[in-house]
Design a protein around this motif. Structure first.
Motif, PDB file in Angstrom:
ATOM      1  N   ASN A 214       0.877  -1.172   0.000  1.00 17.03           N
ATOM      2  CA  ASN A 214       0.000   0.000   0.000  1.00 17.03           C
ATOM      3  C   ASN A 214       0.910   1.217   0.000  1.00 17.03           C
ATOM      4  OD1 ASN A 214      -2.925  -0.848   0.295  1.00 17.03           O
ATOM      5  ND2 ASN A 214      -1.991  -2.032   1.929  1.00 17.03           N
TER       6      ASN A 214
ATOM      7  N   ASP B  17      -5.964  -4.201  -2.442  1.00 19.15           N
ATOM      8  CA  ASP B  17      -7.373  -3.804  -2.427  1.00 19.15           C
ATOM      9  C   ASP B  17      -8.108  -4.512  -1.291  1.00 19.15           C
ATOM     10  OD1 ASP B  17     -10.165  -3.361  -3.149  1.00 19.15           O
ATOM     11  OD2 ASP B  17      -9.360  -2.680  -5.066  1.00 19.15           O
TER      12      ASP B  17
ATOM     13  N   THR C  98      -7.159  -9.963  -3.147  1.00 17.02           N
ATOM     14  CA  THR C  98      -6.225  -8.862  -2.959  1.00 17.02           C
ATOM     15  C   THR C  98      -5.062  -8.979  -3.936  1.00 17.02           C
ATOM     16  OG1 THR C  98      -5.031  -7.587  -1.279  1.00 17.02           O
ATOM     17  CG2 THR C  98      -4.769  -9.986  -1.223  1.00 17.02           C
TER      18      THR C  98
ATOM     19  N   MET D  64      -6.364   0.954  -5.818  1.00 19.72           N
ATOM     20  CA  MET D  64      -7.707   0.728  -5.283  1.00 19.72           C
ATOM     21  C   MET D  64      -8.649   1.748  -5.899  1.00 19.72           C
ATOM     22  SD  MET D  64      -8.527   3.455  -3.298  1.00 19.72           S
ATOM     23  CE  MET D  64      -7.552   4.941  -3.487  1.00 19.72           C
TER      24      MET D  64
END
Length: 452
Positions: A135, A145, A151, A329
């Protein structure tokens, strides 16, 4: 306040490191084995699907389970995390992809270590090697995400530097994991197959930031390169994309205005289609996000903000102008994924207003309105695949209203979440040649998340 602001402004996941020659802590307070995890059960339903090729009305039951084991000894941390993502209630017209299903996958398996004071007193270097989740920055380009049922995972090496005077930097070289299986029947049957990483898909680059660079605002610069090529049994657009970015952000504070401005420019080359003989196109694409908000005093901690997002689309001509959000995202800025999944960070222009509040330690909510337009009227809108190559259907896609409510039934252990959305289709989503019938899209999801 775990809100849109928290999603965008949080730092990366706790990370990783390989041992070095500098001094490290001899003993950490949390040495030993630690187990944690969560199970999320989601029921979602849609009526008036806005995307091309799927059921007009649909419902789906999703489960996502993740279990993480961490073992720390001094400055070195070993970690493994398993994700298991499955669905029930689908049929032939339900959108089922690797965004919904990925059974029993070790998304993370890394080793890390902290190296103290490599660049002077108060500095720290953290290096990570193995499979990891990422991230980075605003998470608009590189993210793990969270709303989506599966993910993103990345295999490679990452280094994080914390230096004096509020300077932070991250550099990485990774092979993004290609989720498998990816054929429709195997996905629907939740077949177990290890995700694959290879040098056919590479992501490298990094970012650097400085606190209080513009008054109390942080400044950030970023660069990422994505390289992609065909592999046996896997045709690609042969992307070679360089993304240059900059961000300025002043965090929310009670009784003060806050703001964020971020912009990206992309250059490089992509193939015009998946065909091996497809022509190569020059990439020239851009994205900008801006918001300004005000946090009011009071027990509910309300924040009101105005937001703008624009991601370029493809216009007639030889260049490719469609912005590529890479592994970013979308939930925090734009809309839910899942069965809705209509609004992505490509060929979209949107402005709106958002109100969010935290009435107590257990409860938080937000409500938002945004108008939606095409950035390029001849290109398909966002991720709907709705397109009018003549441009005669206009550029107004519609009005979107959404809301989210979260409540801790048992603090830190069991949380309920509701997400609801209403899209009033504009002229483009009603009149374009391949637009699904209907004037409204209605979406809702009900979630229960148990953590341990």
């Amino acid at each position: 306040m775990l809100s849109k602001i928290a999603c965008l402004r949080g730092a990366s996941l706790p990370v990783v490191v390989a041992a070095g020659v500098w001094s490290v802590p001899a003993q950490a307070a949390d040495d030993g084995l630690k187990l944690s995890g969560a199970v999320r059960l989601r029921y979602e339903a849609i009526d008036g699907q806005a995307r091309v090729g799927f059921n007009r009305s649909d419902a789906l039951l999703n489960t996502r389970t993740n279990i993480m084991a961490q073992y720390r000894t001094g400055a070195v941390l070993f970690a493994v995390e398993i994700y298991d993502s499955r669905i029930w209630g689908d049929d032939t017209g339900t959108p089922v992809t690797t965004a919904e299903v990925n059974a029993i996958e070790p998304v993370q398996a890394y080793v890390s270590a902290d190296i103290l004071a490599p660049f002077g007193q108060g500095s720290k270097l953290t290096v990570t090697a193995g499979r990891m989740m990422l991230n980075l920055g605003s998470r608009r380009l590189v993210a793990a995400d969270d709303y989506r049922n599966t993910t993103n995972g990345y295999t490679g090496v990452r280094a994080d530097l914390v230096a004096p005077q509020g300077i932070r930097a991250t550099v990485l070289y990774t092979l993004p994991q290609m989720r498998l299986p990816d054929d429709p029947q195997a996905l629907r049957n939740a077949k177990i197959r290890l995700d694959r990483e290879s040098f056919d898909l590479v992501l490298w680059g990094g970012l650097v930031s400085k606190a209080n660079m513009f008054g109390t605002a942080m400044g950030e610069l970023s660069y990422f390169h994505l390289g992609e090529r065909d592999a046996p049994g896997r045709a690609t657009r042969d992307r070679s994309i360089d993304t240059f970015g900059g961000r300025v952000i002043a965090e929310p504070r009670t009784g003060r205005f806050d703001y964020e401005v971020e912009a990206f420019y992309q250059t490089g080359h992509v193939s015009a289609s998946l065909a091996a003989t497809a022509a190569r196109q020059t990439v020239s694409a851009s994205f900008v996000h801006a918001d300004i908000g005000y946090s009011f005093a009071g027990g509910w901690k309300p924040r009101l903000s105005i937001e703008l997002d624009r991601a370029s689309g493809d216009k007639p001509g030889g260049d490719n102008g469609r912005f590529d959000t890479l592994f970013g995202m979308r939930r925090a800025d734009l809309a839910p994924a899942g069965l809705y999944n209509a609004i992505a960070r490509t060929n979209v222009m949107t402005s709106g207003i958002r109100l969010e509040a935290t009435p107590g330690k257990r409860l938080d909510w937000f409500a938002a309105y945004r108008g939606l337009w095409l950035a390029a009227r001849q290109d398909s809108f966002a991720s709907t695949a709705v397109r009018d190559m003549s441009g005669r259907s206009g550029d107004f896609a519609g009005h979107q209203l959404e809301a989210r409510l979260r409540y801790w039934l048992i603090p830190s252990r069991l949380r309920y979440e509701f997400d609801g959305l209403l899209l009033a289709k504009g002229r483009f989503l009603r009149d374009a040649p391949n637009a699904p019938a209907g004037r409204w899209t209605k979406y809702a999801s009900f979630n229960v998340i148990a953590s341990f």
